[in-house]
Scaffold this motif. Structure first.
Motif, PDB file in Angstrom:
ATOM      1  N   LYS A   1       0.676  -1.070  -0.049  1.00 45.55           N
ATOM      2  CA  LYS A   1      -0.144  -0.220  -0.227  1.00 45.55           C
ATOM      3  C   LYS A   1       0.956   1.298   0.231  1.00 45.55           C
ATOM      4  CE  LYS A   1      -2.072   1.136   3.877  1.00 45.55           C
ATOM      5  NZ  LYS A   1      -3.018   1.370   5.068  1.00 45.55           N
ATOM      6  N   PRO A   2       1.017   2.134  -0.939  1.00 45.59           N
ATOM      7  CA  PRO A   2       1.405   3.281  -0.992  1.00 45.59           C
ATOM      8  C   PRO A   2       1.095   4.303   0.063  1.00 45.59           C
ATOM      9  CG  PRO A   2       0.659   2.647  -3.208  1.00 45.59           C
ATOM     10  CD  PRO A   2       0.036   1.840  -2.282  1.00 45.59           C
ATOM     11  N   LEU A   3       2.073   5.000   0.811  1.00 42.79           N
ATOM     12  CA  LEU A   3       1.673   5.603   1.765  1.00 42.79           C
ATOM     13  C   LEU A   3       1.779   7.102   1.383  1.00 42.79           C
ATOM     14  CD1 LEU A   3       3.504   3.730   4.808  1.00 42.79           C
ATOM     15  CD2 LEU A   3       1.004   3.826   4.282  1.00 42.79           C
ATOM     16  N   SER A   4       2.395   7.243   0.314  1.00 45.87           N
ATOM     17  CA  SER A   4       2.750   8.751  -0.111  1.00 45.87           C
ATOM     18  C   SER A   4       2.188   9.138  -1.456  1.00 45.87           C
ATOM     19  CB  SER A   4       4.284   8.864  -0.439  1.00 45.87           C
ATOM     20  OG  SER A   4       4.952   8.515   0.659  1.00 45.87           O
ATOM     21  N   SER A   5       2.012  10.298  -1.717  1.00 46.63           N
ATOM     22  CA  SER A   5       1.327  10.768  -2.804  1.00 46.63           C
ATOM     23  C   SER A   5       2.166  10.677  -4.115  1.00 46.63           C
ATOM     24  CB  SER A   5       0.533  12.058  -2.806  1.00 46.63           C
ATOM     25  OG  SER A   5       1.695  13.163  -2.473  1.00 46.63           O
ATOM     26  N   ASN A   6       3.653  10.434  -3.951  1.00 46.03           N
ATOM     27  CA  ASN A   6       4.487  10.353  -4.924  1.00 46.03           C
ATOM     28  C   ASN A   6       5.135   9.081  -4.906  1.00 46.03           C
ATOM     29  OD1 ASN A   6       5.821  10.414  -2.431  1.00 46.03           O
ATOM     30  ND2 ASN A   6       7.480  11.645  -3.125  1.00 46.03           N
ATOM     31  N   PRO A   7       4.249   7.967  -5.212  1.00 45.21           N
ATOM     32  CA  PRO A   7       4.727   6.230  -5.172  1.00 45.21           C
ATOM     33  C   PRO A   7       6.062   6.432  -6.043  1.00 45.21           C
ATOM     34  CG  PRO A   7       2.458   6.442  -5.641  1.00 45.21           C
ATOM     35  CD  PRO A   7       2.816   7.808  -5.652  1.00 45.21           C
ATOM     36  N   GLY A   8       7.303   5.562  -5.573  1.00 44.47           N
ATOM     37  CA  GLY A   8       8.166   5.592  -6.415  1.00 44.47           C
ATOM     38  C   GLY A   8       9.346   6.295  -6.308  1.00 44.47           C
ATOM     39  N   GLU A   9       8.946   7.673  -6.014  1.00 45.34           N
ATOM     40  CA  GLU A   9       9.908   8.886  -6.012  1.00 45.34           C
ATOM     41  C   GLU A   9      10.893   8.897  -4.784  1.00 45.34           C
ATOM     42  OE1 GLU A   9       7.991  12.516  -7.110  1.00 45.34           O
ATOM     43  OE2 GLU A   9       6.955  11.383  -8.714  1.00 45.34           O
ATOM     44  N   GLU A  10      11.733   9.608  -4.831  1.00 46.71           N
ATOM     45  CA  GLU A  10      12.498   9.990  -3.585  1.00 46.71           C
ATOM     46  C   GLU A  10      11.721  10.403  -2.385  1.00 46.71           C
ATOM     47  OE1 GLU A  10      16.363  11.943  -4.439  1.00 46.71           O
ATOM     48  OE2 GLU A  10      16.783  10.807  -5.939  1.00 46.71           O
ATOM     49  N   GLY A  11      11.928   9.756  -1.379  1.00 46.40           N
ATOM     50  CA  GLY A  11      11.012  10.188  -0.055  1.00 46.40           C
ATOM     51  C   GLY A  11       9.590   9.417  -0.025  1.00 46.40           C
ATOM     52  N   ALA A  12       9.338   8.522  -0.912  1.00 43.28           N
ATOM     53  CA  ALA A  12       7.898   8.142  -1.053  1.00 43.28           C
ATOM     54  C   ALA A  12       8.203   6.798  -0.146  1.00 43.28           C
ATOM     55  CB  ALA A  12       7.575   7.683  -2.342  1.00 43.28           C
ATOM     56  N   GLN A  13       6.934   6.541   0.798  1.00 44.64           N
ATOM     57  CA  GLN A  13       6.925   5.399   1.347  1.00 44.64           C
ATOM     58  C   GLN A  13       5.822   4.424   1.205  1.00 44.64           C
ATOM     59  OE1 GLN A  13       6.479   7.018   5.393  1.00 44.64           O
ATOM     60  NE2 GLN A  13       8.739   6.319   5.940  1.00 44.64           N
ATOM     61  N   MET A  14       6.075   3.225   1.083  1.00 43.96           N
ATOM     62  CA  MET A  14       4.917   2.150   0.976  1.00 43.96           C
ATOM     63  C   MET A  14       4.945   1.115   2.198  1.00 43.96           C
ATOM     64  SD  MET A  14       4.649  -0.619  -2.150  1.00 43.96           S
ATOM     65  CE  MET A  14       5.862   0.615  -3.409  1.00 43.96           C
ATOM     66  N   GLU A  15       3.769   0.558   2.392  1.00 48.34           N
ATOM     67  CA  GLU A  15       3.754  -0.507   3.366  1.00 48.34           C
ATOM     68  C   GLU A  15       3.594  -1.931   2.580  1.00 48.34           C
ATOM     69  OE1 GLU A  15       1.151   0.096   7.187  1.00 48.34           O
ATOM     70  OE2 GLU A  15      -0.210  -1.006   5.698  1.00 48.34           O
ATOM     71  N   LEU A  16       4.360  -2.776   3.185  1.00 51.36           N
ATOM     72  CA  LEU A  16       4.580  -4.097   2.621  1.00 51.36           C
ATOM     73  C   LEU A  16       4.012  -5.106   3.727  1.00 51.36           C
ATOM     74  CD1 LEU A  16       8.105  -3.593   1.109  1.00 51.36           C
ATOM     75  CD2 LEU A  16       5.809  -3.593  -0.060  1.00 51.36           C
ATOM     76  N   HIS A  17       3.169  -5.798   3.312  1.00 47.65           N
ATOM     77  CA  HIS A  17       2.693  -6.996   4.002  1.00 47.65           C
ATOM     78  C   HIS A  17       2.985  -8.516   3.651  1.00 47.65           C
ATOM     79  CE1 HIS A  17      -0.157  -4.690   6.508  1.00 47.65           C
ATOM     80  NE2 HIS A  17       0.088  -3.757   5.408  1.00 47.65           N
ATOM     81  N   TYR A  18       3.924  -9.143   4.438  1.00 45.77           N
ATOM     82  CA  TYR A  18       4.338 -10.477   3.968  1.00 45.77           C
ATOM     83  C   TYR A  18       3.730 -11.518   5.192  1.00 45.77           C
ATOM     84  CZ  TYR A  18       7.981  -8.148   1.516  1.00 45.77           C
ATOM     85  OH  TYR A  18       8.654  -7.307   0.589  1.00 45.77           O
ATOM     86  N   LYS A  19       3.316 -12.533   4.804  1.00 49.35           N
ATOM     87  CA  LYS A  19       2.935 -13.810   5.402  1.00 49.35           C
ATOM     88  C   LYS A  19       4.085 -14.847   5.118  1.00 49.35           C
ATOM     89  CE  LYS A  19      -0.720 -16.843   6.791  1.00 49.35           C
ATOM     90  NZ  LYS A  19      -0.643 -16.444   8.184  1.00 49.35           N
ATOM     91  N   MET A  20       4.913 -15.185   6.212  1.00 52.30           N
ATOM     92  CA  MET A  20       6.125 -16.094   6.199  1.00 52.30           C
ATOM     93  C   MET A  20       5.586 -17.107   7.168  1.00 52.30           C
ATOM     94  SD  MET A  20       9.204 -13.705   6.016  1.00 52.30           S
ATOM     95  CE  MET A  20       9.421 -12.493   4.502  1.00 52.30           C
ATOM     96  N   GLY A  21       5.100 -18.367   6.525  1.00 55.07           N
ATOM     97  CA  GLY A  21       4.551 -19.421   7.594  1.00 55.07           C
ATOM     98  C   GLY A  21       3.296 -18.893   8.430  1.00 55.07           C
TER      99      GLY A  21
END
Length: 151
Positions: free
Chosen positions: A37-57
Motif C-alpha cells: 500500500k503506497p503511503l505517499s502521494s508520490n509512489p516510487g519517487e525519492e522520499g516515498a513510502q510504501m507499506e509491505l505485508h508479508y506472510k511467512m509461515g
C-alpha cells in the motif's frame, strides 16, 4: 551486519528496470508478499513510502519501504523498517552486455531489541540466503516469467 549480493539477469537493462520498477510485479518475485500500500502521494519517487505485508509461515510481517535515492536505470536505494530491524539497501544495475544486467545489492541490517540482535548473531547466513533468494526469484521472473505466487 553488512554484505553484498549479486546476480546477472539475462534480459536487457531496459526490460530489467521495467519489471523491477512495477510494484504490481513484486508479488511475483517476493515470496510471502501478500499486499502493498503506497503511503505517499508520490509512489516510487525519492522520499516515498510504501507499506509491505508479508506472510511467512504463520508469521506476519509489516515493513515500511522508504525510497532514499532513485536514479534509474543505474541505481535505487531504500530503507526497510520492521519491528526490531532497519535495513538499508543500495541497489546498482549495470549493463553487462546488450542482453544481460548485473544487479548488485548492498545490504546493511541494524537491529534493536535483544531478540533480533540475538537472531542476527546466531544466524547471519539466513539474512544473506533470503537476499539471494529474492535476487534468484526476480531473475526467474524476468527471464522466464516464472512466478512465486499463484496470481
Amino acid at each position: 551486519m553488512k554484505y553484498t549480493s549479486e546476480i546477472i539477469v539475462d534480459v536487457p537493462r531496459t526490460v530489467f528496470i521495467e519489471k523491477l520498477d512495477n510494484p504490481e510485479n513484486m508479488v511475483h518475485w517476493q515470496r510471502g508478499l501478500v499486499k502493498y500500500k503506497p503511503l505517499s502521494s508520490n509512489p516510487g519517487e525519492e522520499g516515498a513510502q510504501m507499506e509491505l505485508h508479508y506472510k511467512m509461515g504463520k508469521r506476519e510481517l509489516v515493513m515500511i519501504e522508504t525510497i532514499l535515492k532513485r536514479n534509474l536505470p543505474d541505481e535505487m536505494h531504500a530503507t526497510y523498517d520492521a519491528k526490531g530491524v532497519h535495513n538499508i539497501q543500495h541497489n546498482y544495475f549495470e549493463i553487462v552486455s546488450p542482453t544481460q544486467t548485473r544487479w548488485r545489492s548492498e545490504s546493511e541490517f541494524q537491529f534493536s531489541g535483544f531478540f533480533m540482535k540475538f537472531m542476527a548473531f546466531l544466524m547471519p547466513g539466513a539474512f544473506k540466503k533470503q537476499s539471494m533468494k529474492y535476487l534468484r526469484d526476480f531473475k526467474a521472473f524476468a527471464e522466464e516469467g516464472k512466478k512465486v505466487s499463484n496470481s
